[in-house]
Scaffold this motif. Sequence first.
Motif, PDB file in Angstrom:
ATOM      1  N   LYS A   1     -13.142 -11.002   6.332  1.00  0.00           N
ATOM      2  CA  LYS A   1     -11.796 -10.545   6.000  1.00  0.00           C
ATOM      3  C   LYS A   1     -11.805  -9.043   5.752  1.00  0.00           C
ATOM      4  CE  LYS A   1      -7.864 -11.909   3.065  1.00  0.00           C
ATOM      5  NZ  LYS A   1      -7.080 -12.505   4.167  1.00  0.00           N
ATOM      6  N   ILE A   2     -10.801  -8.354   6.287  1.00  0.00           N
ATOM      7  CA  ILE A   2     -10.710  -6.900   6.199  1.00  0.00           C
ATOM      8  C   ILE A   2      -9.876  -6.508   4.988  1.00  0.00           C
ATOM      9  CG2 ILE A   2      -9.856  -4.826   7.372  1.00  0.00           C
ATOM     10  CD1 ILE A   2     -10.238  -6.340  10.018  1.00  0.00           C
ATOM     11  N   ALA A   3     -10.240  -5.385   4.363  1.00  0.00           N
ATOM     12  CA  ALA A   3      -9.415  -4.790   3.303  1.00  0.00           C
ATOM     13  C   ALA A   3      -9.198  -3.318   3.635  1.00  0.00           C
ATOM     14  CB  ALA A   3     -10.077  -4.942   1.943  1.00  0.00           C
ATOM     15  N   ILE A   4      -7.999  -2.828   3.345  1.00  0.00           N
ATOM     16  CA  ILE A   4      -7.655  -1.417   3.535  1.00  0.00           C
ATOM     17  C   ILE A   4      -7.335  -0.834   2.171  1.00  0.00           C
ATOM     18  CG2 ILE A   4      -6.083   0.216   4.654  1.00  0.00           C
ATOM     19  CD1 ILE A   4      -5.565  -1.859   6.807  1.00  0.00           C
ATOM     20  N   CYS A   5      -8.199   0.053   1.696  1.00  0.00           N
ATOM     21  CA  CYS A   5      -8.031   0.609   0.336  1.00  0.00           C
ATOM     22  C   CYS A   5      -7.911  -0.522  -0.691  1.00  0.00           C
ATOM     23  CB  CYS A   5      -6.821   1.530   0.261  1.00  0.00           C
ATOM     24  SG  CYS A   5      -6.928   2.998   1.286  1.00  0.00           S
ATOM     25  N   ASN A   6      -8.745  -1.531  -0.554  1.00  0.00           N
ATOM     26  CA  ASN A   6      -8.795  -2.695  -1.448  1.00  0.00           C
ATOM     27  C   ASN A   6      -7.569  -3.597  -1.333  1.00  0.00           C
ATOM     28  OD1 ASN A   6     -11.345  -2.009  -2.603  1.00  0.00           O
ATOM     29  ND2 ASN A   6     -10.291  -0.448  -3.837  1.00  0.00           N
TER      30      ASN A   6
ATOM     31  N   PHE B   1     -12.430   1.088   6.966  1.00  0.00           N
ATOM     32  CA  PHE B   1     -12.022  -0.081   6.205  1.00  0.00           C
ATOM     33  C   PHE B   1     -13.253  -0.740   5.594  1.00  0.00           C
ATOM     34  CE2 PHE B   1      -8.319  -0.611   9.429  1.00  0.00           C
ATOM     35  CZ  PHE B   1      -7.702   0.504   8.895  1.00  0.00           C
ATOM     36  N   GLN B   2     -13.028  -1.752   4.754  1.00  0.00           N
ATOM     37  CA  GLN B   2     -14.159  -2.429   4.127  1.00  0.00           C
ATOM     38  C   GLN B   2     -13.948  -3.934   4.137  1.00  0.00           C
ATOM     39  OE1 GLN B   2     -11.053  -1.603   1.565  1.00  0.00           O
ATOM     40  NE2 GLN B   2     -12.584  -0.011   1.392  1.00  0.00           N
ATOM     41  N   ARG B   3     -15.042  -4.628   3.880  1.00  0.00           N
ATOM     42  CA  ARG B   3     -14.964  -6.076   3.739  1.00  0.00           C
ATOM     43  C   ARG B   3     -14.247  -6.420   2.440  1.00  0.00           C
ATOM     44  NH1 ARG B   3     -20.767  -8.711   5.221  1.00  0.00           N
ATOM     45  NH2 ARG B   3     -19.915 -10.252   3.748  1.00  0.00           N
ATOM     46  N   ALA B   4     -13.378  -7.428   2.484  1.00  0.00           N
ATOM     47  CA  ALA B   4     -12.653  -7.832   1.274  1.00  0.00           C
ATOM     48  C   ALA B   4     -13.573  -8.516   0.284  1.00  0.00           C
ATOM     49  CB  ALA B   4     -11.490  -8.739   1.657  1.00  0.00           C
ATOM     50  N   ASP B   5     -14.605  -9.231   0.788  1.00  0.00           N
ATOM     51  CA  ASP B   5     -15.477  -9.976  -0.116  1.00  0.00           C
ATOM     52  C   ASP B   5     -16.560  -9.094  -0.731  1.00  0.00           C
ATOM     53  OD1 ASP B   5     -16.767  -9.574   2.285  1.00  0.00           O
ATOM     54  OD2 ASP B   5     -17.573 -11.606   2.449  1.00  0.00           O
ATOM     55  N   HIS B   6     -17.197  -8.231   0.066  1.00  0.00           N
ATOM     56  CA  HIS B   6     -18.251  -7.341  -0.416  1.00  0.00           C
ATOM     57  C   HIS B   6     -18.036  -5.956   0.197  1.00  0.00           C
ATOM     58  CE1 HIS B   6     -20.519 -10.570  -2.296  1.00  0.00           C
ATOM     59  NE2 HIS B   6     -20.416 -11.269  -1.182  1.00  0.00           N
TER      60      HIS B   6
ATOM     61  N   ILE C   1       0.858  -1.179   0.000  1.00  0.00           N
ATOM     62  CA  ILE C   1       0.000   0.000   0.000  1.00  0.00           C
ATOM     63  C   ILE C   1       0.899   1.235   0.000  1.00  0.00           C
ATOM     64  CG2 ILE C   1      -0.176   0.214   2.518  1.00  0.00           C
ATOM     65  CD1 ILE C   1      -3.143   0.923   2.144  1.00  0.00           C
ATOM     66  N   THR C   2       0.454   2.318  -0.588  1.00  0.00           N
ATOM     67  CA  THR C   2       1.279   3.514  -0.729  1.00  0.00           C
ATOM     68  C   THR C   2       0.948   4.548   0.346  1.00  0.00           C
ATOM     69  OG1 THR C   2      -0.255   4.665  -2.199  1.00  0.00           O
ATOM     70  CG2 THR C   2       1.341   3.140  -3.215  1.00  0.00           C
ATOM     71  N   GLU C   3       1.856   5.500   0.507  1.00  0.00           N
ATOM     72  CA  GLU C   3       1.621   6.597   1.448  1.00  0.00           C
ATOM     73  C   GLU C   3       0.405   7.423   1.035  1.00  0.00           C
ATOM     74  OE1 GLU C   3       4.546   5.706   0.092  1.00  0.00           O
ATOM     75  OE2 GLU C   3       6.243   6.648   1.159  1.00  0.00           O
ATOM     76  N   LEU C   4       0.233   7.641  -0.274  1.00  0.00           N
ATOM     77  CA  LEU C   4      -0.904   8.439  -0.735  1.00  0.00           C
ATOM     78  C   LEU C   4      -2.233   7.778  -0.370  1.00  0.00           C
ATOM     79  CD1 LEU C   4       0.251   9.666  -4.284  1.00  0.00           C
ATOM     80  CD2 LEU C   4      -0.030  11.020  -2.193  1.00  0.00           C
ATOM     81  N   GLU C   5      -2.284   6.453  -0.491  1.00  0.00           N
ATOM     82  CA  GLU C   5      -3.511   5.749  -0.121  1.00  0.00           C
ATOM     83  C   GLU C   5      -3.802   5.892   1.375  1.00  0.00           C
ATOM     84  OE1 GLU C   5      -4.128   1.934  -2.936  1.00  0.00           O
ATOM     85  OE2 GLU C   5      -2.152   2.025  -1.987  1.00  0.00           O
ATOM     86  N   ILE C   6      -2.770   5.798   2.190  1.00  0.00           N
ATOM     87  CA  ILE C   6      -2.941   5.911   3.640  1.00  0.00           C
ATOM     88  C   ILE C   6      -3.405   7.312   4.010  1.00  0.00           C
ATOM     89  CG2 ILE C   6      -1.742   5.886   5.857  1.00  0.00           C
ATOM     90  CD1 ILE C   6      -2.285   3.137   4.702  1.00  0.00           C
ATOM     91  N   VAL C   7      -2.753   8.330   3.426  1.00  0.00           N
ATOM     92  CA  VAL C   7      -3.128   9.717   3.730  1.00  0.00           C
ATOM     93  C   VAL C   7      -4.581   9.968   3.334  1.00  0.00           C
ATOM     94  CG1 VAL C   7      -2.719  12.129   3.107  1.00  0.00           C
ATOM     95  CG2 VAL C   7      -0.786  10.618   3.618  1.00  0.00           C
ATOM     96  N   GLY C   8      -4.956   9.528   2.129  1.00  0.00           N
ATOM     97  CA  GLY C   8      -6.330   9.741   1.683  1.00  0.00           C
ATOM     98  C   GLY C   8      -7.335   9.034   2.569  1.00  0.00           C
ATOM     99  N   LEU C   9      -7.000   7.816   2.990  1.00  0.00           N
ATOM    100  CA  LEU C   9      -7.907   7.037   3.827  1.00  0.00           C
ATOM    101  C   LEU C   9      -8.153   7.720   5.160  1.00  0.00           C
ATOM    102  CD1 LEU C   9      -9.435   4.323   4.334  1.00  0.00           C
ATOM    103  CD2 LEU C   9      -7.299   3.483   5.322  1.00  0.00           C
TER     104      LEU C   9
END
Length: 482
Positions: free
Chosen positions: A408-413, A158-163, A46-54
């Motif tokens: 399952k958890i996903a962070i920025c997909n 955060f979001q669900r990895a499946d849905h 994951i990138t710094e830009l994704e973390i900052v935006g999140l």
Amino acid sequence: MDNQYTNNVENLDDETRPPVSPISQSLHSSILSLIIFTVFELETPITELEIVGLFQRAYATTKHSWRKCIRWRKVVTRVEDHLIVPTFPLGLARETYDEYLREYLSRIGCVNFSEDKPLWELHLVKYPSLNGACSLIFKPSHAIGDGYSLVSLFCKIFQRADHPSLPFTFPQMSLKKQGDGKRTVIGMGNKMLGFMGKCVNTISDLIESSLRATFLEDRRSAIRSKAWTNAKIELFRPFNIYSVTLSLKRVKQVKTKLGATVNDVITGLLSYIIHLYTLRKANVGDGLTADSINSKMTLLVMSNMRVFDGFTNIEDMITEIAWGNRSRAMFAKLPTFNNAEKVSPVDFIIEAKEIMDRKKNSMLLYFIDKVLNIAFRIKGQKGMDEMIYSSFRNTSTSISSVIGPKEKIAICNHPVNGVYFFVSGIPQSLTFTSVSCMEQLKLVVKMEKGFIDSKLFGSCMDEAFDNIFRAAFEDNQDKDDQ
């Protein structure tokens, strides 16, 4: 003591904002400073830009980012000012990077917050470990919130990895005990006896809590350094981290087999791990016998008071504004046995269940905030700080548990392989944390460097649950076959 301080504060100015509760102030003071570390092991980088935006979106979602400054104060937050990206050597093996990660956690776990900005940080370790392509570490002060504050935040951003569009779901469990409503003469008599027993237990627990918060302390042992039996010493001492990941399904099988709860299994498991460690530590010398180091150890169990705020399930609890700290301490003896060499692993869970059932048959947690308020009025904030510090220092170890989502958890997909947390700044040589999440139970131990033999303790953790599972099922099957 906390909910009233953190709700409905959006339209207040700095002079009228509610004060930080005495408990939260105690958790970030000159005497004690507790810091939570939540580690997410991601499958893909994951990138710094994704973390900052999140986390910028998280700020907009939660609509506040509080700074502890006697009163809760809203501040303008730049995520970039809180994001730290360490640099490790390139081209190393995953095993080596895993060691670098552990050392990095120890290093940042020994550094307190600067007072010139809000009390939280983000660390992005962009190197692979044994459990992921990179690691995201969220480091807030325990004064800002507790475990369920963080669960509430994570479930919002955060979001669900499946849905991804669907909400997380949690284990179905009631946070309140329900009576059966029967009122027979015999039933009323039993209830009266039960109430009297509960009153006796409550008085006993109140006395013990008062003594533990002042001068009553455990003796030195294989897990309690002599340093902690002396005057106050440096809180942020170097440590090692080790974890085991268990199938939640297998844990629940043991729970059902022994008529226990998941928390009973966790308590029995960590007791058995300590038992194995103390026996093996005694066998290699160190001037301690197995009997002396495996007796009179007190476990400090962190309980969350949000269950007494009228919630009936975890989903309702985490959807509320959950900032502020609602953790309280409960003391329990670790299971011990006279014939330490021959005790069965399942006996630790059976004994832990009896001990925790006794603690549940007490009204201590209903009165603990009232007692703390009285203590605060008598002794002031500094006295409150000393009491909470002593509650940790005078006990042998502690456990704090959090329940996370089933999916399952996903962070920025980016899917998450695993998540765990620990707390630094606790004046103990050995502390445990556990998180039930994504159908796994992760048990983490933080061990003081130079005192706890981390390799030996880690080996005890690796085999402990398998020993318990085998004793609970395979041994019984062998008897049936005979």
